[in-house]
Design an enzyme around this catalytic site. Structure first.
Site, PDB file in Angstrom:
ATOM      1  N   HIS A 179      -4.522 -14.867   9.641  1.00 52.14           N
ATOM      2  CA  HIS A 179      -3.713 -13.652   9.655  1.00 52.14           C
ATOM      3  C   HIS A 179      -4.471 -12.448  10.211  1.00 52.14           C
ATOM      4  O   HIS A 179      -3.983 -11.324  10.111  1.00 52.14           O
ATOM      5  CB  HIS A 179      -3.201 -13.348   8.247  1.00 52.14           C
ATOM      6  CG  HIS A 179      -2.351 -14.461   7.687  1.00 52.14           C
ATOM      7  ND1 HIS A 179      -1.149 -14.818   8.244  1.00 52.14           N
ATOM      8  CD2 HIS A 179      -2.552 -15.303   6.654  1.00 52.14           C
ATOM      9  CE1 HIS A 179      -0.635 -15.832   7.564  1.00 52.14           C
ATOM     10  NE2 HIS A 179      -1.469 -16.149   6.597  1.00 52.14           N
ATOM     11  N   PRO A 222       0.816  -1.217   0.000  1.00 54.29           N
ATOM     12  CA  PRO A 222       0.000   0.000   0.000  1.00 54.29           C
ATOM     13  C   PRO A 222       0.851   1.269   0.000  1.00 54.29           C
ATOM     14  O   PRO A 222       1.643   1.508   0.908  1.00 54.29           O
ATOM     15  CB  PRO A 222      -0.804  -0.115   1.295  1.00 54.29           C
ATOM     16  CG  PRO A 222      -0.644  -1.526   1.763  1.00 54.29           C
ATOM     17  CD  PRO A 222       0.640  -2.008   1.200  1.00 54.29           C
ATOM     18  N   GLU A 223       0.705   2.047  -1.040  1.00 48.85           N
ATOM     19  CA  GLU A 223       1.266   3.397  -1.089  1.00 48.85           C
ATOM     20  C   GLU A 223       0.076   4.351  -1.148  1.00 48.85           C
ATOM     21  O   GLU A 223      -1.050   3.925  -0.922  1.00 48.85           O
ATOM     22  CB  GLU A 223       2.196   3.532  -2.305  1.00 48.85           C
ATOM     23  CG  GLU A 223       3.311   2.488  -2.290  1.00 48.85           C
ATOM     24  CD  GLU A 223       4.252   2.568  -3.489  1.00 48.85           C
ATOM     25  OE1 GLU A 223       4.403   3.655  -4.064  1.00 48.85           O
ATOM     26  OE2 GLU A 223       4.833   1.530  -3.838  1.00 48.85           O
ATOM     27  N   ARG A 240      20.925  17.829  -0.997  1.00 48.60           N
ATOM     28  CA  ARG A 240      20.942  16.375  -0.766  1.00 48.60           C
ATOM     29  C   ARG A 240      21.702  15.677  -1.876  1.00 48.60           C
ATOM     30  O   ARG A 240      21.323  15.748  -3.041  1.00 48.60           O
ATOM     31  CB  ARG A 240      19.504  15.843  -0.665  1.00 48.60           C
ATOM     32  CG  ARG A 240      18.743  16.601   0.384  1.00 48.60           C
ATOM     33  CD  ARG A 240      18.156  15.880   1.538  1.00 48.60           C
ATOM     34  NE  ARG A 240      18.192  14.458   1.583  1.00 48.60           N
ATOM     35  CZ  ARG A 240      17.174  13.736   2.077  1.00 48.60           C
ATOM     36  NH1 ARG A 240      16.082  14.328   2.460  1.00 48.60           N
ATOM     37  NH2 ARG A 240      17.283  12.436   2.184  1.00 48.60           N
ATOM     38  N   ARG A 265       2.507 -10.051   7.229  1.00 47.76           N
ATOM     39  CA  ARG A 265       3.879  -9.921   7.743  1.00 47.76           C
ATOM     40  C   ARG A 265       3.987  -9.156   9.051  1.00 47.76           C
ATOM     41  O   ARG A 265       5.078  -8.947   9.558  1.00 47.76           O
ATOM     42  CB  ARG A 265       4.757  -9.282   6.673  1.00 47.76           C
ATOM     43  CG  ARG A 265       4.833 -10.179   5.469  1.00 47.76           C
ATOM     44  CD  ARG A 265       5.952  -9.868   4.551  1.00 47.76           C
ATOM     45  NE  ARG A 265       5.824 -10.739   3.398  1.00 47.76           N
ATOM     46  CZ  ARG A 265       6.409 -10.530   2.231  1.00 47.76           C
ATOM     47  NH1 ARG A 265       7.161  -9.465   2.071  1.00 47.76           N
ATOM     48  NH2 ARG A 265       6.241 -11.360   1.252  1.00 47.76           N
TER      49      ARG A 265
END
Length: 276
Positions: A94, A2-3, A155, A113
């Site tokens: 899960h 998921p983004e 940067r 996870r």
DNA sequence: AGGTGGACCCGAACGC
DNA sequence: TGCGTTCGGGTCCACC
């Protein structure tokens, strides 16, 4: 994984199911979810609360409760919600948490996870907590090409590393960074400071375009991502770069290459995105 | 101080 | 076929 587009899709499905409902029961199965706080105590705090809004900042979901407290959820890699009528969800090895709502719906949280987190924050803590971790939303007005090139001007890290840094811009992960850089024709390993305002403007347009398509397609389902209504996304059919190494670039037909940048698998077009 | 790499997880993919 | 090994991915944290 998921983004921003996946989290936004989750938010849009959760919102009508949760807003206005009161939590009748809460069960937190996995103590990792609320660590270091006791899962039983957090669950007890949730019971009786009414949900007034479901928001999103970057990849965080904000379940706003009556008194202004916020359940801040991060799905990390494999967290997902499932909403269904009471007691209708099948057993799930899960499952990490379950909320029972007074509108007849169950909200189950699963996480293969176990990287995902639930944090219950007091109203006064929410903004500082987010501000410490997140830069502006990619669609915020302050995000312009000039702003971005200035923001990363000192940067030396690879451009990709800087875009993955949520404190620069919030919401991009490995997939949408590769897609944005491909669209902007920028090499992922280019030093971020080498961006000029024109590069920055292209990159801002590119990241917004990639995210917009992702939201429109309701996210990318690579393995087991699905929205809380069970629907899978179709963004994976729209990828130009991510996961396509060896395949022809959809712009110039050159074979896409895979490398490692910032410790992440990275796919790019060696012709469209020339090395620094 | 900015940058990098390991830890956290565990299923899938890979190698022998 | 079956076993062991490697990989990935977001974020935090230790270290350089």
């Amino acid at each position: 994984m998921p983004e921003l587009p996946e989290v936004e899709t989750v938010r849009r499905v959760l919102e009508p199911a949760l807003v206005g409902a009161r939590i009748l029961h809460a069960e937190i199965v996995d103590p990792r979810l609320t660590r270091p706080f006791d899962p039983g105590i957090v669950a007890a705090e949730l019971v009786g609360e009414r949900v007034t809004a479901v928001g999103r900042r970057g990849k965080y979901l904000l379940v706003v409760l009556g008194p202004g407290r916020v359940l801040l959820v991060h799905l990390r890699m494999t967290g997902s919600f499932r909403v269904a009528p009471r007691a209708s969800l099948p057993a799930d090895a899960h499952r990490r948490a379950l909320l029972r709502l007074d509108n007849g719906l169950d909200v189950a949280y699963r996480d293969l996870r176990r990287f995902g987190t639930w944090e219950l924050l007091e109203p006064v803590d929410v903004e500082p907590h987010l501000a410490d971790r997140l830069g502006p939303e990619p669609f915020a007005r302050v995000v312009t090409g000039r702003w971005l090139s200035d923001r990363v001007a000192r940067r030396r890290a690879p451009l990709k590393a800087v875009l993955l840094d949520q404190r620069v811009v919030a919401g991009l992960g490995n997939i949408y960074v590769d897609e944005a850089l491909w669209r902007a024709r920028l090499h992922p390993a280019r030093p971020a400071a080498s961006l000029d305002a024109a590069d920055g403007a292209r990159l801002v347009r590119a990241m917004r375009a990639a995210l917009r398509v992702g939201i429109d397609r309701q996210g990318a389902t690579l393995r087991d991502y699905a929205a809380p209504d069970g629907r899978e996304g179709t963004m994976q059919d729209e990828f130009h770069a991510y996961g396509r190494s060896g395949e022809p670039c959809s712009r110039c037909r050159a074979p896409l290459e895979r490398t490692v940048v910032a410790g992440r698998g990275t796919t790019f077009c060696p012709r469209c995105q020339p090395a620094p």
